[in-house]
Design an enzyme around this catalytic site. Structure first.
Site, PDB file in Angstrom:
ATOM      1  N   CYS A 185       0.805  -1.223   0.000  1.00  0.00           N
ATOM      2  CA  CYS A 185       0.000   0.000   0.000  1.00  0.00           C
ATOM      3  C   CYS A 185       0.837   1.272   0.000  1.00  0.00           C
ATOM      4  O   CYS A 185       0.979   1.944   1.026  1.00  0.00           O
ATOM      5  CB  CYS A 185      -0.984   0.034   1.164  1.00  0.00           C
ATOM      6  SG  CYS A 185      -2.197   1.343   0.878  1.00  0.00           S
ATOM      7  N   CYS A 217      -5.832   2.236  -4.601  1.00  0.00           N
ATOM      8  CA  CYS A 217      -5.393   2.839  -3.356  1.00  0.00           C
ATOM      9  C   CYS A 217      -6.433   3.867  -2.942  1.00  0.00           C
ATOM     10  O   CYS A 217      -6.485   4.952  -3.523  1.00  0.00           O
ATOM     11  CB  CYS A 217      -4.035   3.497  -3.573  1.00  0.00           C
ATOM     12  SG  CYS A 217      -3.377   4.208  -2.070  1.00  0.00           S
TER      13      CYS A 217
END
Ligand code: UQ1
Length: 445
Positions: free
Chosen positions: A196, A378
């Site tokens: 991430c 994201c």
């Protein structure tokens, strides 16, 4: 042969092996076991893949085995929310065993070695597990040693140093944001691959918003504010995808955040942070009053040192099919794989169905035909109440789910995306994704 005939012949062969083994070793021993499919990892990828395989209806009890030494499964995408004071780490975790279907044989053990030429793995306890097909999805590991002094700084009581990247530390992040009344706050991101890639700045945007509301930070007069904010990243930009980078760079400038690009944190000493610079340039040291750290990450040693790994240590699979480049009965998805995309749970919503379709086709004697396009996403918190929903595929090309339906630009932070991130994704994750029924942008499988 029909798929079911192949499976029953394979089962008969395995039963024979088991019988032979039990005749030659003491009956209590589980020294050698066999399964049609062995899945390494009970994280997002391992659970989604095992349960999607099971739901195909092609497998009986114990045909599929899952190997993971963990007691707990964490919804890691939620740790940013813990850092922002919006959730507790306890509500985001479940006992791993409780998430595994009883028809799947769970080995609560680590992997010692892979022997892909002979189709078996060796568990941490020495047991040998044979397989027809192997799915390798153990994720990546955090290298706390990559920053000198980091482990000690994280463990110190009332520390000014914390990270949202671990269960132990994520609960300390929000208290440290609340506690800071003045001084320098530095948020770091390492050079290299992390899971991430947006999270290191998500927590910064939440902290900024918190201090703004507390009257401690004025984005239009950052230098005369009680708190100064810097984003120190080993990367050259705010985000790797040009479309979203443009927006995030605009926000950084608008909000008066100092950008320390190509600054890679290497050491923490007291309240000083030291950063390496590229091309042999002199290191830079900065004083901090709050330091949010993201350590470097990389493949687990048992993967990196195995015949399955590429040069970088990731499981060397085809970018499209997720099948191993050398071993035809080995597959990989998720963070441990070499798939050249951003490592997220969202990516796994697209990788898992491709892997499962291709693996089941190969079991039926057919060629793989499903292709992963690199989809990843994201949901980037830019303040309390707003999220920029980056979605893209290989090459950093945007692939926006809602842009397509509603004609909106997902680079613009929205409250609807905030509620997706905060409420819907954690809910659908434990109610569907780990059970193998969630296909991300494709909806329910
Ligand atoms: C998603 O499915 C998912 O899993 C539950 C996430 O949580 C980690 C996500 O962040 C994203 C973006 C998706 C993708 C789903 C849609 C509807 C865009």
């Amino acid at each position: 042969m029909l798929r079911s005939q192949i499976a029953s012949a394979a089962r008969a062969a395995r039963a024979t092996t088991r019988g032979y083994a039990s005749a030659t070793v003491p009956p209590v021993s589980t020294a050698s076991r066999s399964h049609e499919i062995v899945v390494i990892g009970g994280g997002t990828a391992g659970l989604a893949i095992s349960h999607q395989l099971l739901r195909s209806g092609e497998f009986s009890s114990d045909d599929i085995a899952l190997v993971d030494p963990a007691k707990w499964h964490n919804y890691q995408p939620g740790w940013t929310l813990v850092g922002g004071g919006l959730k507790t780490r306890e509500e985001l975790r479940r006992p791993l065993e409780s998430l595994i279907h009883p028809k799947i044989n769970f080995y609560n053990e680590g992997v010692r070695t892979f022997s892909p030429e002979e189709n078996y793995i060796r568990l941490g306890n020495g047991d040998k597990i044979n397989y027809d097909h192997l799915v390798v999805a153990p994720g990546v590991t955090l290298n706390f040693g990559s920053v000198k002094g980091l482990s000690e700084a994280l463990a110190a009581p009332d520390s000014a140093v914390s990270t949202i990247y671990s269960y132990d530390s994520c609960a300390n992040v929000f208290p440290s944001i609340e506690k800071l009344k003045e001084g320098n706050a530095i948020f770091t991101q390492p050079a290299g691959v992390i899971k991430c890639a947006g999270a290191p700045q998500k927590i910064m945007w939440l902290a900024l918003d918190y201090w703004k509301k507390a009257g401690l930070y004025n984005p239009s007069q950052p230098t005369s504010s009680a708190i100064n904010i810097a984003f120190a990243t080993g990367t050259p930009t705010m985000f790797g995808v040009p479309k979203y980078n443009a927006k995030l760079e605009e926000l950084r400038q608008e909000r008066g955040v100092e950008g320390l690009f190509q600054h890679d944190l290497v050491a923490i000493e007291g309240k000083k942070a030291t950063f390496a610079r590229p091309d042999g340039a002199a290191k830079v040291t900065r004083d901090f009053d709050l330091l949010h750290v993201v350590p470097k990450m990389g493949p687990h040693a048992f993967v990196k040192e195995s015949p399955l790994a590429n040069e970088a240590g990731y499981v060397d699979v085809d970018d499209g099919t997720t099948r191993h480049k050398k071993f035809n009965n080995v597959w990989s998805a998720g963070d441990a794989s070499s798939l050249p995309t951003s490592k997220t749970a969202a990516a796994i919503t697209a990788e898992a169905p491709v892997l499962v379709q291709n693996l089941t086709r190969v079991l039926e004697g057919k060629e793989p035909d499903a292709v992963y396009d690199g989809y990843t996403s994201c949901p980037l918190l830019t303040e309390y109440g707003k999220v920029l929903l980056a979605e893209f595929k290989y090459g950093g090309a945007p692939k926006e789910t809602f842009g397509k339906w509603l004609g909106i630009d997902q680079a613009i932070p929205r409250k609807e995306f905030y509620y997706l991130k905060k409420n819907f994704f954690p809910w659908v994750y434990y109610n569907s994704m780990v059970e193998g029924t969630w296909g991300g942008p494709k909806g329910w499988l």
